[in-house]
Design a protein around this motif. Structure first.
Motif, PDB file in Angstrom:
ATOM      1  N   ILE A  51       0.850  -1.184   0.000  1.00 40.64           N
ATOM      2  CA  ILE A  51       0.000   0.000   0.000  1.00 40.64           C
ATOM      3  C   ILE A  51       0.884   1.232   0.000  1.00 40.64           C
ATOM      4  N   ASN A  52       0.475   2.254  -0.789  1.00 42.95           N
ATOM      5  CA  ASN A  52       1.307   3.442  -0.849  1.00 42.95           C
ATOM      6  C   ASN A  52       1.096   4.310   0.391  1.00 42.95           C
ATOM      7  N   TRP A  53       1.826   5.405   0.448  1.00 41.05           N
ATOM      8  CA  TRP A  53       1.876   6.206   1.670  1.00 41.05           C
ATOM      9  C   TRP A  53       0.511   6.721   2.114  1.00 41.05           C
ATOM     10  N   SER A  54      -0.361   7.020   1.179  1.00 37.01           N
ATOM     11  CA  SER A  54      -1.651   7.615   1.527  1.00 37.01           C
ATOM     12  C   SER A  54      -2.772   6.593   1.645  1.00 37.01           C
ATOM     13  N   THR A  58      -3.013   0.398  -4.021  1.00 35.25           N
ATOM     14  CA  THR A  58      -2.674  -0.901  -3.442  1.00 35.25           C
ATOM     15  C   THR A  58      -2.289  -1.884  -4.543  1.00 35.25           C
ATOM     16  N   TYR A  59      -1.591  -2.922  -4.142  1.00 33.39           N
ATOM     17  CA  TYR A  59      -1.133  -3.934  -5.096  1.00 33.39           C
ATOM     18  C   TYR A  59      -1.104  -5.273  -4.386  1.00 33.39           C
ATOM     19  N   PHE A  68      -8.113 -10.558  -0.200  1.00 29.45           N
ATOM     20  CA  PHE A  68      -7.394  -9.804   0.823  1.00 29.45           C
ATOM     21  C   PHE A  68      -7.496  -8.311   0.514  1.00 29.45           C
ATOM     22  N   THR A  69      -7.511  -7.518   1.576  1.00 30.76           N
ATOM     23  CA  THR A  69      -7.520  -6.070   1.428  1.00 30.76           C
ATOM     24  C   THR A  69      -6.520  -5.454   2.399  1.00 30.76           C
ATOM     25  N   ILE A  70      -5.582  -4.691   1.860  1.00 33.83           N
ATOM     26  CA  ILE A  70      -4.628  -3.965   2.685  1.00 33.83           C
ATOM     27  C   ILE A  70      -5.133  -2.530   2.844  1.00 33.83           C
ATOM     28  N   LEU A  81      -4.473  -5.861   7.327  1.00 35.08           N
ATOM     29  CA  LEU A  81      -4.663  -6.822   6.243  1.00 35.08           C
ATOM     30  C   LEU A  81      -5.911  -7.623   6.561  1.00 35.08           C
ATOM     31  N   GLN A  82      -6.964  -7.357   5.823  1.00 38.26           N
ATOM     32  CA  GLN A  82      -8.199  -8.117   5.960  1.00 38.26           C
ATOM     33  C   GLN A  82      -8.116  -9.318   5.035  1.00 38.26           C
ATOM     34  N   MET A  83      -8.275 -10.499   5.593  1.00 32.77           N
ATOM     35  CA  MET A  83      -8.142 -11.729   4.823  1.00 32.77           C
ATOM     36  C   MET A  83      -9.454 -12.498   4.871  1.00 32.77           C
ATOM     37  N   ASN A  84     -10.053 -12.698   3.720  1.00 33.69           N
ATOM     38  CA  ASN A  84     -11.310 -13.429   3.610  1.00 33.69           C
ATOM     39  C   ASN A  84     -11.119 -14.697   2.795  1.00 33.69           C
ATOM     40  N   SER A  85     -12.039 -15.622   2.945  1.00 31.22           N
ATOM     41  CA  SER A  85     -12.009 -16.882   2.192  1.00 31.22           C
ATOM     42  C   SER A  85     -10.651 -17.561   2.295  1.00 31.22           C
ATOM     43  N   LEU A  86     -10.156 -17.674   3.494  1.00 25.92           N
ATOM     44  CA  LEU A  86      -8.823 -18.234   3.707  1.00 25.92           C
ATOM     45  C   LEU A  86      -8.769 -19.709   3.337  1.00 25.92           C
ATOM     46  N   LYS A  87      -7.603 -20.115   2.860  1.00 25.01           N
ATOM     47  CA  LYS A  87      -7.366 -21.490   2.418  1.00 25.01           C
ATOM     48  C   LYS A  87      -6.308 -22.145   3.301  1.00 25.01           C
TER      49      LYS A  87
END
Length: 125
Positions: A51-54, A58-59, A68-70, A81-87
């Protein structure tokens, strides 16, 4: 001194969710891009998200894209770091990291110079 402390790991069933947090101290969080990496047993550490400074850019690694969402809250000096549907194969130690000085996203591990101690995520099948 610079410190990154991860939390939020634990045991979760396949398909479940976890939210990791990374509390930063000793530097101005908003001056740096941040990233999450993970290392599974017997494997090399791999990039997960950046994730960039602001927080405006995101990448993600292809393997986590869409699940996943950072995010970050510079006022709270915290990266998430939100992690969904984990394997099950995502069982690993998850690390938060700070870049050397870049403010923009990067998946390149060598650009990260400060690391947390990691938090264990275990996904049961």
């Amino acid at each position: 001194q610079v410190q990154l402390v991860e939390s939020g790991g634990g045991l979760v069933q396949a398909g479940g969710s976890l939210r990791l947090s990374c509390a930063a101290s000793g530097f101005t969080l908003g001056s740096y891009a941040m990233g999450w990496f993970r290392q599974a047993p017997g494997k090399e550490r791999e990039f997960v998200a950046s994730i960039n400074w602001s927080g405006g850019n995101t990448y993600y690694a292809d393997s986590v894209k869409g699940r996943f969402t950072i995010s970050r809250d510079n006022a709270k000096n915290t990266v998430y770091l939100q992690m969904n549907s984990l394997k099950p194969e995502e069982t690993a130690v998850y690390y938060c990291a700070r870049t050397r000085g870049t403010k923009e996203i990067t998946p390149r591990e060598y650009e990260y110079v400060q690391w947390g101690q990691g938090t264990q995520v275990t996904v049961s099948s």
